[in-house]
Design an enzyme around this catalytic site. Structure first.
Site, PDB file in Angstrom:
ATOM      1  N   ASP A  13       0.737  -1.390  -0.095  1.00 21.55           N
ATOM      2  CA  ASP A  13      -0.064  -0.085  -0.104  1.00 21.55           C
ATOM      3  C   ASP A  13       0.837   1.149  -0.035  1.00 21.55           C
ATOM      4  O   ASP A  13       0.498   2.103   0.550  1.00 21.55           O
ATOM      5  CB  ASP A  13      -1.040   0.077   1.135  1.00 21.55           C
ATOM      6  CG  ASP A  13      -1.771  -1.106   1.260  1.00 21.55           C
ATOM      7  OD1 ASP A  13      -2.196  -1.606   0.352  1.00 21.55           O
ATOM      8  OD2 ASP A  13      -2.261  -1.468   2.324  1.00 21.55           O
ATOM      9  N   LYS A  16       1.823   2.005  -5.115  1.00 17.46           N
ATOM     10  CA  LYS A  16       2.391   1.472  -6.492  1.00 17.46           C
ATOM     11  C   LYS A  16       1.419   1.737  -7.661  1.00 17.46           C
ATOM     12  O   LYS A  16       1.760   2.176  -8.708  1.00 17.46           O
ATOM     13  CB  LYS A  16       2.437  -0.179  -6.144  1.00 17.46           C
ATOM     14  CG  LYS A  16       3.517  -0.420  -5.234  1.00 17.46           C
ATOM     15  CD  LYS A  16       3.826  -1.909  -4.827  1.00 17.46           C
ATOM     16  CE  LYS A  16       2.302  -2.613  -4.160  1.00 17.46           C
ATOM     17  NZ  LYS A  16       1.975  -2.179  -2.778  1.00 17.46           N
ATOM     18  N   GLY A  40      -4.442  -4.415  -3.817  1.00 14.40           N
ATOM     19  CA  GLY A  40      -5.576  -3.386  -4.108  1.00 14.40           C
ATOM     20  C   GLY A  40      -4.593  -1.995  -4.567  1.00 14.40           C
ATOM     21  O   GLY A  40      -4.126  -1.321  -3.765  1.00 14.40           O
ATOM     22  N   HIS A  41      -4.614  -1.873  -5.709  1.00 17.15           N
ATOM     23  CA  HIS A  41      -3.723  -0.719  -6.248  1.00 17.15           C
ATOM     24  C   HIS A  41      -4.926   0.487  -6.883  1.00 17.15           C
ATOM     25  O   HIS A  41      -5.645   0.125  -7.877  1.00 17.15           O
ATOM     26  CB  HIS A  41      -2.924  -1.042  -7.552  1.00 17.15           C
ATOM     27  CG  HIS A  41      -2.003  -2.102  -7.134  1.00 17.15           C
ATOM     28  ND1 HIS A  41      -1.070  -3.001  -7.967  1.00 17.15           N
ATOM     29  CD2 HIS A  41      -1.664  -2.488  -5.564  1.00 17.15           C
ATOM     30  CE1 HIS A  41      -0.382  -3.627  -7.338  1.00 17.15           C
ATOM     31  NE2 HIS A  41      -0.618  -3.637  -5.963  1.00 17.15           N
ATOM     32  N   GLN A 225       2.089  -6.030  -3.160  1.00 15.29           N
ATOM     33  CA  GLN A 225       2.488  -6.131  -1.679  1.00 15.29           C
ATOM     34  C   GLN A 225       3.757  -5.322  -1.638  1.00 15.29           C
ATOM     35  O   GLN A 225       3.990  -4.407  -2.207  1.00 15.29           O
ATOM     36  CB  GLN A 225       2.722  -7.818  -1.272  1.00 15.29           C
ATOM     37  CG  GLN A 225       1.382  -8.652  -1.094  1.00 15.29           C
ATOM     38  CD  GLN A 225       0.655  -8.915  -2.461  1.00 15.29           C
ATOM     39  OE1 GLN A 225       1.493  -9.564  -3.146  1.00 15.29           O
ATOM     40  NE2 GLN A 225      -0.428  -8.623  -2.629  1.00 15.29           N
TER      41      GLN A 225
HETATM   42  P1  GDP Z   1      -0.741   0.229  -3.574  1.00 13.12           P
HETATM   43  O1  GDP Z   1      -1.420  -1.027  -3.121  1.00 13.12           O
HETATM   44  O2  GDP Z   1       0.682   0.220  -3.375  1.00 13.12           O
HETATM   45  O3  GDP Z   1      -1.059   0.500  -4.876  1.00 13.12           O
HETATM   46  O4  GDP Z   1      -1.533   1.372  -2.776  1.00 13.12           O
HETATM   47  P2  GDP Z   1      -3.003   1.716  -2.548  1.00 13.12           P
HETATM   48  O5  GDP Z   1      -3.670   2.030  -3.420  1.00 13.12           O
HETATM   49  O6  GDP Z   1      -3.471   0.295  -1.606  1.00 13.12           O
HETATM   50  O7  GDP Z   1      -2.772   2.761  -1.299  1.00 13.12           O
HETATM   51  C1  GDP Z   1      -2.473   4.025  -1.511  1.00 13.12           C
HETATM   52  C2  GDP Z   1      -3.369   4.991  -1.317  1.00 13.12           C
HETATM   53  O8  GDP Z   1      -2.964   6.206  -1.194  1.00 13.12           O
HETATM   54  C3  GDP Z   1      -4.467   5.263  -2.340  1.00 13.12           C
HETATM   55  O9  GDP Z   1      -5.660   5.266  -1.612  1.00 13.12           O
HETATM   56  C4  GDP Z   1      -3.970   6.125  -3.213  1.00 13.12           C
HETATM   57  O10 GDP Z   1      -4.698   6.789  -4.143  1.00 13.12           O
HETATM   58  C5  GDP Z   1      -3.428   7.142  -2.307  1.00 13.12           C
HETATM   59  N1  GDP Z   1      -2.007   8.022  -2.620  1.00 13.12           N
HETATM   60  C6  GDP Z   1      -1.155   7.408  -3.329  1.00 13.12           C
HETATM   61  N2  GDP Z   1      -0.278   8.577  -3.656  1.00 13.12           N
HETATM   62  C7  GDP Z   1      -0.522   9.573  -2.639  1.00 13.12           C
HETATM   63  C8  GDP Z   1      -0.001  10.698  -2.251  1.00 13.12           C
HETATM   64  O11 GDP Z   1       1.074  10.914  -2.742  1.00 13.12           O
HETATM   65  N3  GDP Z   1      -0.778  11.528  -1.361  1.00 13.12           N
HETATM   66  C9  GDP Z   1      -2.101  11.109  -1.124  1.00 13.12           C
HETATM   67  N4  GDP Z   1      -2.614  12.003  -0.051  1.00 13.12           N
HETATM   68  N5  GDP Z   1      -2.472   9.850  -1.395  1.00 13.12           N
HETATM   69  C10 GDP Z   1      -1.987   8.992  -2.271  1.00 13.12           C
HETATM   70  P1  IMO Z   2      -0.825  -4.302  -2.212  1.00  8.88           P
HETATM   71  O1  IMO Z   2      -0.460  -4.777  -3.466  1.00  8.88           O
HETATM   72  C1  IMO Z   2      -0.917  -4.674   2.281  1.00  8.88           C
HETATM   73  C2  IMO Z   2      -1.055  -8.623   3.897  1.00  8.88           C
HETATM   74  C3  IMO Z   2      -2.408  -8.973   4.575  1.00  8.88           C
HETATM   75  C4  IMO Z   2      -1.577 -10.002   5.477  1.00  8.88           C
HETATM   76  C5  IMO Z   2      -0.628 -10.620   4.904  1.00  8.88           C
HETATM   77  C6  IMO Z   2      -1.058 -12.001   4.582  1.00  8.88           C
HETATM   78  O2  IMO Z   2      -2.138  -3.658  -2.208  1.00  8.88           O
HETATM   79  O3  IMO Z   2       0.176  -3.492  -1.637  1.00  8.88           O
HETATM   80  P2  IMO Z   2      -2.508 -12.621   2.338  1.00  8.88           P
HETATM   81  O4  IMO Z   2      -3.826 -12.502   2.021  1.00  8.88           O
HETATM   82  O5  IMO Z   2      -1.823 -12.393   1.152  1.00  8.88           O
HETATM   83  O6  IMO Z   2      -2.347 -14.235   2.453  1.00  8.88           O
HETATM   84  O7  IMO Z   2      -2.304 -11.804   3.653  1.00  8.88           O
HETATM   85  O8  IMO Z   2      -0.210  -9.836   3.889  1.00  8.88           O
HETATM   86  N1  IMO Z   2      -1.280  -8.078   2.512  1.00  8.88           N
HETATM   87  C7  IMO Z   2      -0.855  -6.987   2.019  1.00  8.88           C
HETATM   88  N2  IMO Z   2      -0.987  -5.846   3.037  1.00  8.88           N
HETATM   89  N3  IMO Z   2      -1.052  -4.516   0.910  1.00  8.88           N
HETATM   90  C8  IMO Z   2      -1.214  -5.728   0.290  1.00  8.88           C
HETATM   91  O9  IMO Z   2      -1.252  -5.513  -1.015  1.00  8.88           O
HETATM   92  C9  IMO Z   2      -1.166  -6.656   0.815  1.00  8.88           C
HETATM   93  N4  IMO Z   2      -1.241  -8.279   0.170  1.00  8.88           N
HETATM   94  C10 IMO Z   2      -1.434  -8.818   1.280  1.00  8.88           C
HETATM   95  O10 IMO Z   2      -3.010  -7.872   5.221  1.00  8.88           O
HETATM   96  O11 IMO Z   2      -0.992  -9.049   6.694  1.00  8.88           O
HETATM   97 MG    MG Z   3      -2.817  -1.485  -1.836  1.00 13.26          MG
END
Ligand code: GDP
Ligand code: IMO
Ligand code: MG
Length: 429
Positions: A13, A16, A40-41, A225
Site C-alpha cells: 500500500d 504502487k 489493491g492498487h 504487496q
Molecule cells: P498500492 O497497493 O501500493 O497501490 O497502494 P494503495 O492504492 O493500496 O494505497 C495507496 C493510497 O494512497 C490510495 O488510496 C491512493 O489513492 C493514495 N495515494 C497514492 N499516492 C498518494 C499521495 O501522494 N498522496 C495522497 N494523499 N494519497 C496518495
Molecule cells: P498491495 O499490493 C498490504 C497482507 C495481509 C496480511 C498478509 C498475508 O495492495 O500493496 P495474504 O492474504 O496475502 O495471505 O495476507 O499480507 N497483505 C497486504 N498488505 N497491501 C497488500 O497488497 C497486501 N497483500 C497482502 O494484510 O497481513
Molecule cells: Mg494496496
C-alpha cells in the site's frame, strides 16, 4: 531505460498503483508478476478512482497491453468482475488489451474456504490475511496439485483436477477445520462457465514479452504487496505467500534478468501495515490517528484500518539491498503536512546494541527499539507542487534525509492521489 520494475519497499500500500498508472504513459506493456487479488492498487484519474486487484494498473491507457504473469494466483470470479467493472466505466477489455498467462495458478473456492477457516482456528495468533485464498493456492502450486489457467482450455482436465482435489480438501475442511464441505458438481459447473469466458485471454505471456523485447517496446513490471511481506525476506510468518522482490520478476513473468534495466522502489513517507506482525515504529497515539485520518489509511482490498507509524528507514534500507533499487518514488508526502516534528527511524537498539537491519527472529524484533532522527515539519499545503522548487525547504530536507540514509535517489515525489499530483524529478524510462 527500456524496462522498469516497480516494487513496494515496506508492507504494501505504498502507492504502487498511482505510480504505475503514471509511468504507463511511457511504457508499451504493463506486467504483474506475483500475488493475486490480495492486492489493491488505487488509480485516481480526473478525480475518478479505480482499484485494480488483479489487472495491471496500466489498464486505463487504451493503447497499452496489460499482462498477468505466470507468477500470479488468479481468482477468475474477481478477474471477470474487474473486466465487467472497467467495461461499465467505458474501458472495454478485450484480449488485445489483456493477457492471462496459461501457467498462472487459479484460486479455487476451497482455497478461500481454507484461508478463512484457518484464520478462525488460529484465533489470536492469526496472520490477518486478506481471506482471498492466496496462501492455500500457492501451497497447491508448490505441492504440484494446482489448477492452472491452461486447464481452462481443457474441460476434461479441469473436471478431473477439481474432483481429485476436492476429495482431499473436503476431508481437511470438515474433519480438521470444522468448516462446510464444497459440492463437487457445483464447483465444476461454476468453473467451466468462467473458463469459457476467460479462454480468449489465455496466452503464453513469456513469448509475448520476448516479442516485445525484440521490437524494442518498453515494459513496466508492477509489483504487488511489499518487500517486508515477502515470503523469504519479510516478517515471517506475518507475510504473504509470494516473493514481491524485484528478482522474482524473472520467474513470475518469464523473462531473463538481463532484460530488467531499472528498479524503482515505492516508499510511503511514513509506514503502514494491514494485518498482524511486527511494526517497530507503530504509533498508537494521536499522531498515529492524525496520519491514519489524513492519509485515509484503510485497506483498498478489505477496508481494514491500516496501522500507522513513523518512516522506518531500516526497513527501506533493507529493501534497497534486496531489490537492487536504482531510485525511489516517495509517496504521500502531503499527508505529513501540519506535523511540527517528524521522526525517521534510522536503525534499532536491540538489547543495548545498535543494529541497522531488521533481525529475522520475531522475538528479537519485539525487543527492538527504534533509533530516531528528528526533522522539522512544514505547515504549507504541498498538494499543488509540480516541481522540486515548489516544495517547502523542510519537505525537501525530509526527502533528502531519505536519500542520504539509504543511498538511493528520489526520482518521483507524490503529493496527492491524482495522476497529476506529482513532482517528476527524473523519469525512469
Ligand atoms: P498500492 O497497493 O501500493 O497501490 O497502494 P494503495 O492504492 O493500496 O494505497 C495507496 C493510497 O494512497 C490510495 O488510496 C491512493 O489513492 C493514495 N495515494 C497514492 N499516492 C498518494 C499521495 O501522494 N498522496 C495522497 N494523499 N494519497 C496518495
Ligand atoms: P498491495 O499490493 C498490504 C497482507 C495481509 C496480511 C498478509 C498475508 O495492495 O500493496 P495474504 O492474504 O496475502 O495471505 O495476507 O499480507 N497483505 C497486504 N498488505 N497491501 C497488500 O497488497 C497486501 N497483500 C497482502 O494484510 O497481513
Ligand atoms: Mg494496496
Amino acid at each position: 531505460m527500456s524496462n522498469v520494475v516497480v516494487v513496494g519497499t515496506q508492507w504494501g500500500d505504498e502507492g504502487k498503483g498511482k505510480v504505475v498508472d503514471l509511468l504507463t504513459a511511457k511504457a508499451d506493456l504493463v506486467v504483474r508478476f506475483q500475488g493475486g487479488n490480495n492486492a489493491g492498487h488505487t488509480l485516481v484519474v480526473d478525480g475518478k478512482q479505480f482499484i485494480c486487484h488483479i489487472i495491471p494498473s496500466g489498464i486505463l491507457y487504451e493503447d497499452k497491453k496489460c499482462l498477468i504473469g505466470n507468477g500470479l494466483v488468479v481468482d477468475p470470479e474477481v478477474l471477470l468482475e474487474e473486466i465487467r467493472d472497467l467495461g461499465e466505466l467505458g474501458t472495454e477489455i478485450s484480449p488485445k488489451r489483456l493477457s492471462l498467462s496459461e501457467k498462472a495458478h487459479i484460486i479455487m473456492p476451497y482455497h478461500k474456504a481454507v484461508d478463512l477457516a484457518r484464520e478462525v482456528a488460529k484465533g489470536k495468533t492469526k496472520i490477518g490475511t486478506t481471506g482471498r485464498g492466496i496462501g492455500p493456492c500457492y501451497e497447491d502450486k508448490v505441492a504440484r496439485t494446482g489448477v492452472r489457467a491452461v486447464d481452462f482450455t481443457e474441460p476434461d482436465t479441469l473436471k478431473e483436477k477439481i474432483t481429485a482435489n476436492l476429495e482431499e480438501k473436503n476431508f481437511y475442511l470438515t474433519k480438521f477445520l470444522n468448516a462446510e464441505p464444497l459440492d463437487v458438481q457445483a464447483v465444476i459447473d461454476q468453473y467451466l462457465g468462467m473458463a469459457e469466458e476467460l479462454k480468449p485471454f489465455i496466452t503464453d505471456v513469456s513469448l509475448e514479452l520476448e516479442q516485445a523485447v525484440n521490437s524494442n517496446r518498453k515494459i513496466l513490471f508492477e509489483g504487488a504487496q511489499g518487500t517486508h511481506l515477502d515470503i523469504d525476506h519479510g516478517t515471517y510468518p506475518f507475510v504473504t505467500s509470494s516473493n514481491p522482490v524485484a528478482g522474482n520478476v524473472c520467474a513470475g513473468a518469464g523473462i531473463g534478468p538481463n532484460q530488467l534495466h531499472h528498479v524503482l522502489g515505492i516508499v510511503k513517507a511514513y509506514t503502514t501495515r494491514v494485518g498482524a506482525g511486527p511494526f517497530v515504529t507503530e504509533l498508537t497515539d494521536e499522531t498515529g490517528d492524525y496520519i491514519q485520518e489524513r492519509g485515509v489509511e484503510f485497506g483498498a482490498t478489505t477496508g481494514r484500518r491500516r496501522r500507522c507509524g513513523w518512516l522506518d528507514l531500516a526497513v527501506v534500507r533493507d529493501s534497497a539491498r534486496l531489490n537492487g533499487l536504482n531510485s525511489f518514488a516517495v509517496t504521500k508526502l502531503d499527508v505529513l503536512t501540519g506535523l511540527e516534528t517528524l521522526k525517521i527511524c534510522v536503525g534499532y537498539e536491540l538489547d543495548g546494541e545498535r543494529i541497522n537491519s531488521r533481525p529475522a527472529s520475531l522475538k528479537k524484533m519485539a525487543r527492538c527499539k527504534p533509533v530516531y532522527e528528528e526533522l522539522q515539519g512544514w505547515q504549507e499545503d504541498i498538494t499543488g507542487a509540480r516541481e522540486l522548487g515548489q516544495l517547502p525547504s523542510r519537505a525537501r530536507e525530509y526527502v533528502k534525509a531519505i536519500e542520504e540514509i539509504t543511498g538511493v535517489p528520489a526520482f518521483i515525489i507524490s503529493v496527492g492521489p491524482g495522476r497529476e499530483q506529482t513532482v517528476m524529478v527524473q523519469n525512469p524510462f
